[in-house]
Design an enzyme around this catalytic site. Structure first.
Site, PDB file in Angstrom:
ATOM      1  N   LYS A  91     -81.200 -69.656 -49.020  1.00 31.10           N
ATOM      2  CA  LYS A  91     -81.339 -70.812 -49.913  1.00 31.10           C
ATOM      3  C   LYS A  91     -79.990 -71.266 -50.455  1.00 31.10           C
ATOM      4  O   LYS A  91     -79.760 -72.449 -50.686  1.00 31.10           O
ATOM      5  CB  LYS A  91     -82.287 -70.491 -51.077  1.00 31.10           C
ATOM      6  N   GLY A 221     -87.711 -69.788 -31.650  1.00 33.11           N
ATOM      7  CA  GLY A 221     -88.771 -69.694 -32.650  1.00 33.11           C
ATOM      8  C   GLY A 221     -88.717 -70.833 -33.642  1.00 33.11           C
ATOM      9  O   GLY A 221     -87.710 -71.024 -34.333  1.00 33.11           O
ATOM     10  N   ALA A 222     -89.804 -71.604 -33.720  1.00 40.95           N
ATOM     11  CA  ALA A 222     -89.861 -72.768 -34.608  1.00 40.95           C
ATOM     12  C   ALA A 222     -90.688 -72.493 -35.841  1.00 40.95           C
ATOM     13  O   ALA A 222     -91.505 -73.308 -36.269  1.00 40.95           O
ATOM     14  CB  ALA A 222     -90.429 -73.985 -33.859  1.00 40.95           C
ATOM     15  N   VAL A 278     -88.724 -68.023 -22.996  1.00 41.28           N
ATOM     16  CA  VAL A 278     -87.413 -67.462 -22.666  1.00 41.28           C
ATOM     17  C   VAL A 278     -87.632 -66.312 -21.680  1.00 41.28           C
ATOM     18  O   VAL A 278     -88.365 -65.372 -21.975  1.00 41.28           O
ATOM     19  CB  VAL A 278     -86.689 -66.952 -23.925  1.00 41.28           C
ATOM     20  N   LEU A 361     -94.633 -62.714 -47.106  1.00 40.50           N
ATOM     21  CA  LEU A 361     -93.890 -63.530 -48.061  1.00 40.50           C
ATOM     22  C   LEU A 361     -93.488 -62.683 -49.260  1.00 40.50           C
ATOM     23  O   LEU A 361     -94.258 -61.837 -49.717  1.00 40.50           O
ATOM     24  CB  LEU A 361     -94.735 -64.716 -48.526  1.00 40.50           C
ATOM     25  N   HIS A 486     -93.957 -90.222 -66.431  1.00 39.84           N
ATOM     26  CA  HIS A 486     -93.445 -91.300 -65.567  1.00 39.84           C
ATOM     27  C   HIS A 486     -91.992 -91.599 -65.922  1.00 39.84           C
ATOM     28  O   HIS A 486     -91.658 -91.663 -67.107  1.00 39.84           O
ATOM     29  CB  HIS A 486     -94.293 -92.563 -65.759  1.00 39.84           C
TER      30      HIS A 486
END
Length: 507
Positions: A91, A221-222, A278, A361, A486
């Site tokens: 990140k 790898g996507a 591959v 995760l 807003h």
């Protein structure tokens, strides 16, 4: 449908927090048997193997519940893969590379003229490393604050109540405990015939520390990691090609969102070779030659690159734990099998995070850790894997929680769909970041929200309104009738909710 009542919210909250155990909080007394070195503590209630997001969070929570706790970590730095060579450093580079890309390509549109913009890669990597060091030290500080005993070394089971630790100082300690939690995380999934050297053929770890910007980068790898790291180096100037065996990028993503996402990445000059396998690799020369063919078989093609990133997923890391010695059961994928209380088939041994079934995760592992030690302490823990959010931290980001439209169709669930594009959002237009949309799926009969999918800058922040709503069984009308400030990007969620049960205002 009217807004869900406060009474219903209270009832739901109480239901989630009633203990399944008839006993009060349990206190156990462990003993620590010294080997050739002292571990620094004689009595422990909980022993945790692994100091990543699941392990260190479990350790801190256990200490907060009044349980004496020892955490064993082989790396010598807390935070696991996520903090050291995963979530956090990636990140950092995603943000730094985005800043460079904005300065080079976008600033002028906002009246900010820069005569020359250059990449100082060593400085960029140093900023990333500084962030990691500060955060790992911060976790150590939390251990000290909460009086968690920290043993630096590689742990393995001697018995269901004993862990032998070869410390990073070359000594040995044996830690005994009635409750031992395995939280050793996951490792890079290898591919047959491809040897990762972290120089020309790299894992995500190596991709975080390249000393030069490759002219050509191939990503195998996507998935989340591959697209994020491909984005980093693509922004810095690499020609990026993504090779994916499946027919789609990020296969688990909602199909409509995925199509928009792929188009966005292609606009950023990221190339995709889908349904491609591959079959060989040659790194004997200056660069790397990758031999590929259609997934169904066919004519082979050779691709050339300076660096190849292998990002084909992750696999549970349990190597060297001697799980088989104490009889802990695993599935075919090597994941440790646990029950709803995170207990394995061996009494007193638990497992959490990437080593058990469920999303791989960091935040899921953290929730596992908290729930597991709550069960150990005689309380009630709770994690619902169907309500864990996922985020791809590219630009734009893609975030989701709950069901995709494809899943609902497969399950035969009748649903309503509400969508709102950021092109119709005033804040997004004002700051010129209007790409993407919000999509809400709700039960056709009850209006209960079943899934939310967002593609936009900062989608990973926006998604948590939806996560909260889904966890408390909110309806789309519940969100639609909540006042949103807003101008904000969050108003797109409100408008999508209005579109789900009625009609939006600004479209």
């Amino acid at each position: 449908m009217a807004m869900a009542s406060l009474a219903r919210r209270k009832a739901y909250f109480l239901t989630r927090n009633i203990s399944n155990s008839p006993t009060d909080a349990l206190r156990f007394s462990f003993s620590l048997t010294r080997g050739f070195a002292s571990s620094g503590s004689d009595d422990n209630d909980v022993v945790i193997i692994g100091g990543g997001p699941g392990g260190y969070v479990a350790a801190i929570k256990a200490a907060q519940l009044g349980l004496k706790t020892t955490c064993i970590e082989k790396r010598g730095a807390l935070g696991g893969t996520c903090l050291n060579v995963g979530c956090i450093p990636s990140k950092a580079l995603l943000h730094s590379s985005h800043m460079y890309h904005e300065a080079k390509h976008v600033f002028a549109n906002h009246g900010v003229k820069v005569s020359s913009v250059e990449v100082d890669l060593p400085a960029m990597l140093a900023q990333k490393d500084t962030a990691v060091k500060n955060l790992t030290r911060g976790v150590e500080g939390l251990f000290k604050k909460n009086k968690v005993n920290y043993v630096k070394g590689y742990g393995k089971f001697l018995s269901p109540s004993e862990v032998s630790v070869d410390t990073i100082d070359g000594e040995n300690v044996v830690v005994k405990g009635k409750h031992i939690i395995v939280a050793t995380g996951s490792d890079v999934k290898s591919l047959p015939g491809i040897t990762i050297d972290e120089k020309k053929i790299v894992s995500s770890t190596g991709a975080l520390s390249l000393t030069e910007i490759p002219k050509k980068l191939i990503v195998i790898g996507a998935g989340y990691i591959g697209l994020e790291m491909g984005s980093v180096w693509g922004r810095l100037g690499s020609e990026v090609t993504v090779v994916e065996f499946a027919a789609d990028i990020v296969p688990a993503m909602d199909g409509e969102i995925r199509k928009q996402f792929q188009r966005s990445l292609e606009k950023q000059k990221m190339k995709f070779m889908l349904k491609t396998k591959v079959v060989g690799v040659d790194s004997s020369g200056d660069g790397v030659k990758l031999i590929v063919e259609p997934a169904e078989g066919g004519e082979q093609t050779t691709l050339e690159a300076d660096v190849v990133l292998v990002s084909a997923g992750r696999t549970p890391f349990t190597s060297g734990l001697d799980l088989e010695k104490i009889g802990v059961e695993t599935d075919k994928g090597g994941r440790i099998l646990v029950n709803e209380r995170f207990s394995t088939n061996v009494s007193g041994v638990y497992a959490i995070g990437d080593v058990i079934p469920g999303p791989m995760l960091a935040h899921k592992a953290e929730e596992d850790g908290v729930a597991c030690v709550e069960f150990i302490a005689g309380k009630h823990g709770h994690v619902d894997y169907d309500k864990v959010p996922g985020v791809v931290y590219t630009y734009p980001e893609v975030a989701s929680v709950g069901k995709t439209e494809e899943q609902l169709k497969k399950e035969g669930v009748s649903y309503n769909v509400g969508k709102f594009p950021f092109m119709a959002n005033s804040r997004a237009k004002a700051i010129d970041t209007a790409e993407g949309m919000v999509k809400i799926l709700a039960d056709k009969e009850t209006d209960k929200i079943l899934g939310v999918h967002i593609m936009s800058p900062n989608a990973g922040e926006l998604i948590h309104e939806a996560v909260l709503a889904i966890n408390y069984d909110a309806s789309s009308e519940d969100i639609a009738r909540v006042c949103h400030a807003h101008p904000t990007m969050s108003e797109a969620i409100k408008e999508a909710a209005m579109a789900t049960y009625d009609k939006p205002i600004h479209m």
